[in-house]
Motif scaffolding. Structure first.
Motif, PDB file in Angstrom:
ATOM      1  N   ASP A 183     -38.381 -31.712  18.308  1.00  0.00           N
ATOM      2  CA  ASP A 183     -37.482 -31.411  17.194  1.00  0.00           C
ATOM      3  C   ASP A 183     -37.780 -30.069  16.509  1.00  0.00           C
ATOM      4  OD1 ASP A 183     -36.300 -33.834  17.686  1.00  0.00           O
ATOM      5  OD2 ASP A 183     -37.514 -34.914  16.217  1.00  0.00           O
ATOM      6  N   MET A 227     -33.227 -38.714  21.320  1.00  0.00           N
ATOM      7  CA  MET A 227     -32.814 -39.568  20.195  1.00  0.00           C
ATOM      8  C   MET A 227     -31.366 -39.277  19.838  1.00  0.00           C
ATOM      9  SD  MET A 227     -34.951 -41.546  18.461  1.00  0.00           S
ATOM     10  CE  MET A 227     -34.616 -41.521  16.700  1.00  0.00           C
ATOM     11  N   GLY A 228     -30.940 -38.079  20.186  1.00  0.00           N
ATOM     12  CA  GLY A 228     -29.651 -37.597  19.706  1.00  0.00           C
ATOM     13  C   GLY A 228     -28.471 -38.279  20.381  1.00  0.00           C
ATOM     14  N   GLY A 244     -36.642 -29.881  24.410  1.00  0.00           N
ATOM     15  CA  GLY A 244     -37.874 -29.738  23.664  1.00  0.00           C
ATOM     16  C   GLY A 244     -37.919 -30.668  22.482  1.00  0.00           C
ATOM     17  N   ASN A 271     -34.118 -38.356  27.995  1.00  0.00           N
ATOM     18  CA  ASN A 271     -35.141 -38.718  27.016  1.00  0.00           C
ATOM     19  C   ASN A 271     -34.781 -38.022  25.711  1.00  0.00           C
ATOM     20  OD1 ASN A 271     -37.345 -39.222  25.463  1.00  0.00           O
ATOM     21  ND2 ASN A 271     -38.829 -38.224  26.817  1.00  0.00           N
TER      22      ASN A 271
HETATM   23  N1  GLN Z   1     -34.984 -33.523  19.888  1.00  0.00           N
HETATM   24  C1  GLN Z   1     -33.789 -33.894  20.597  1.00  0.00           C
HETATM   25  C2  GLN Z   1     -33.544 -35.403  20.628  1.00  0.00           C
HETATM   26  O1  GLN Z   1     -34.477 -36.173  20.523  1.00  0.00           O
HETATM   27  C3  GLN Z   1     -33.846 -33.331  21.995  1.00  0.00           C
HETATM   28  C4  GLN Z   1     -34.896 -33.957  22.841  1.00  0.00           C
HETATM   29  C5  GLN Z   1     -35.045 -33.371  24.178  1.00  0.00           C
HETATM   30  O2  GLN Z   1     -34.787 -32.197  24.440  1.00  0.00           O
HETATM   31  N2  GLN Z   1     -35.519 -34.171  25.070  1.00  0.00           N
HETATM   32  O3  GLN Z   1     -32.427 -35.822  20.758  1.00  0.00           O
END
Ligand code: GLN
Length: 239
Positions: A65, A154-155, A63, A152
């Motif tokens: 952030d 950022m982490g 999900g 997908n």
């Molecule tokens: N918010 C988190 C990230 O961007 C997880 C994203 C996700 O669940 N796709 O790393």
């Protein structure tokens, strides 16, 4: 789980963390259990509700952030998931749900946010967004074929000594250090997005093995296997 009893699946917070078709993982587990004659009961736990402690397999998805931060706060306050995992329940945590399982993860401005500490991992922000197909060689100890999927996020995630990498990345970013996902006990975390189990039935059967204490009988996986081979052929660099 006694042989005559129902397999209890618990899907955590579909109202916050189900952005990427995460219900697919619930459906695949239900179907693969039923095809082996195992009766299944699924509970969808919304974020205002307590997490039941009596489940056999818990699922939490990906999900954005802010919902991720809210989910971490509520899970910590609730405590039901901690008690279930301490009891020996299995779990699949995907992407945002995976990061939440650690000690810390990056919030919407990259600020550190407390996780719930069920896995020995720490996540933060990477240099850019990792988006695309992912292929990773699974830890041979798990007996699960090469993983394929979509990521997908950022982490980036650092693994501590209390967990083992789920796999080694062949294509894609995963944890950001050449590994993808992790596991400890019966808990698996992965950046493989959304309905990852539809593309990796071996991972679904690993969860079923952990939850039932027995290797599930083989079933006809021709369509799963065709999809897996197609994605591998499309994703792997040509020799
Ligand atoms: N918010 C988190 C990230 O961007 C997880 C994203 C996700 O669940 N796709 O790393």
């Amino acid at each position: 789980m006694p042989s005559d009893s129902v397999l209890r699946l618990v899907w955590i917070y579909p109202d916050l963390l189900s952005t990427y078709g995460d219900q697919g993982n619930v459906l695949v587990l239900e179907q693969r259990a039923r095809r082996r004659g195992i009766p299944v009961e699924t509970v969808h736990v919304r974020s205002a509700d307590p997490v039941p402690e009596s489940g056999d397999i818990y699922l939490i998805g990906g999900g954005e952030d802010r919902p991720q931060i809210l989910a971490a706060q509520r899970l910590r306050r609730d405590g039901g998931l901690h008690r279930a995992i301490a009891r020996g329940a299995a779990m699949l945590a995907v992407c945002a749900g995976y990061q939440i399982m650690g000690s810390v993860f990056g919030g919407e401005e990259g600020q550190p946010v407390d996780g719930i500490g069920l896995l020995d991992i720490a996540s933060g922000r990477g240099a850019g967004r990792a988006v695309g197909e992912l292929v990773a060689e699974t830890d041979p100890a798990l007996g699960v074929p090469t993983l394929t999927g979509f990521e997908n996020h950022m982490g980036v995630t650092r693994l501590g000594p209390g967990v083992r990498p789920l796999s080694r990345t062949v294509v894609g970013t995963g944890n950001g250090d050449g590994t993808e996902g992790c596991y400890a006990g019966k808990v698996v975390g992965t950046y493989l997005h959304g309905p990852a189990l539809a593309r990796n039935p071996g991972l679904a059967d690993l969860l079923l093995t952990w939850a039932t204490g027995a290797q599930p009988a083989p079933i006809d996986d021709v369509w799963f296997e065709r999809l897996r081979q197609e994605r591998l052929a499309a994703t792997l660099p040509r020799a």
